[in-house]
Write an enzyme that holds these catalytic residues in place. Structure first.
Site, PDB file in Angstrom:
ATOM      1  N   ALA A 267       0.836  -1.201   0.000  1.00 27.18           N
ATOM      2  CA  ALA A 267       0.000   0.000   0.000  1.00 27.18           C
ATOM      3  C   ALA A 267       0.867   1.246   0.000  1.00 27.18           C
ATOM      4  CB  ALA A 267      -0.900   0.001   1.236  1.00 27.18           C
ATOM      5  N   ASP A 268       0.306   2.317  -0.526  1.00 26.69           N
ATOM      6  CA  ASP A 268       0.947   3.618  -0.434  1.00 26.69           C
ATOM      7  C   ASP A 268      -0.149   4.677  -0.361  1.00 26.69           C
ATOM      8  OD1 ASP A 268       3.909   4.728  -0.810  1.00 26.69           O
ATOM      9  OD2 ASP A 268       2.473   6.192  -1.578  1.00 26.69           O
ATOM     10  N   THR A 269       0.065   5.669   0.492  1.00 25.85           N
ATOM     11  CA  THR A 269      -0.924   6.731   0.680  1.00 25.85           C
ATOM     12  C   THR A 269      -0.296   8.081   0.373  1.00 25.85           C
ATOM     13  OG1 THR A 269      -2.053   5.459   2.410  1.00 25.85           O
ATOM     14  CG2 THR A 269      -2.492   7.821   2.348  1.00 25.85           C
TER      15      THR A 269
END
Length: 193
Positions: free
Chosen positions: A73-75
């Site tokens: 994941a990356d935000t």
């Protein structure tokens, strides 16, 4: 539903670990230190975290087992077309929170789920509106909560979220770091395609 897979969360984030734990699925955490987090300047705001989550996933493929399912994941936090990453200093954190004060911004998380057989990616966007924050409030938050590992310099589940967030449109858990409902749906329907 996923008994044939050993789930691996590829993230050091305690928030992502806590959210995935909430699904009640057994998993382990494994990370590769020092992964590159750069992206082409031609990508749209929504494409950036998906690209980064795929880039992370691709780093695990050479060493993953046949029964493993890797979740990456990356935000990113976006304000008026500007991507706000993780701050490198108190001054940078202060600047980011000052920019977010009194405005609505986007929090976009890209998720990639990878097995040896296939890979699926998606992005979830949440709109977050802050009230006007005083410089004293910003300084208090940075001093006491050290938000240097957080995109946009804040954690909504911390003090700044309690006192500063007026409105959330979309997934709250996405802002925490993992759009868990959408991830669950992806896992639930993994074998459908």
């Amino acid at each position: 539903m996923l008994e044939n897979y050993h789930i691996v969360l590829a993230s050091n984030s305690p928030r992502r670990k806590e959210l995935l734990t909430g699904l009640g699925l057994p998993f382990t955490v494994r990370t590769i230190p020092g992964l590159e987090e750069s992206y082409p300047s031609t990508l749209s705001e929504e494409e950036i975290p998906v690209y980064l989550s795929r880039q992370k996933a691709d780093a695990y493929i050479p060493t993953m087992g046949n029964d493993e399912m890797i979740i990456t994941a990356d935000t990113v936090v976006c304000l008026d077309g500007l991507v706000l990453g993780k701050p490198h200093s108190e001054a940078e954190a202060t600047d980011m929170l000052t920019q977010l004060s009194g405005k609505t911004h986007k929090v976009i998380t890209g998720i990639t789920v990878t097995t040896k057989a296939k890979q699926r990616s998606f992005a979830v966007t949440t709109l977050v509106t802050f009230c006007n924050l005083s410089q004293d409030e910003i300084a208090h938050y940075i001093t006491h909560y050290k938000p240097f590992d957080k995109a946009g310099s804040y954690g909504i589940q911390e003090w700044i979220g309690y006192v500063g967030v007026e409105r959330v449109e979309g997934s709250y858990f996405n802002v925490v770091g993992l759009p868990i409902q959408q991830l669950y749906q992806t896992l639930k329907h993994w074998e459908d395609e």
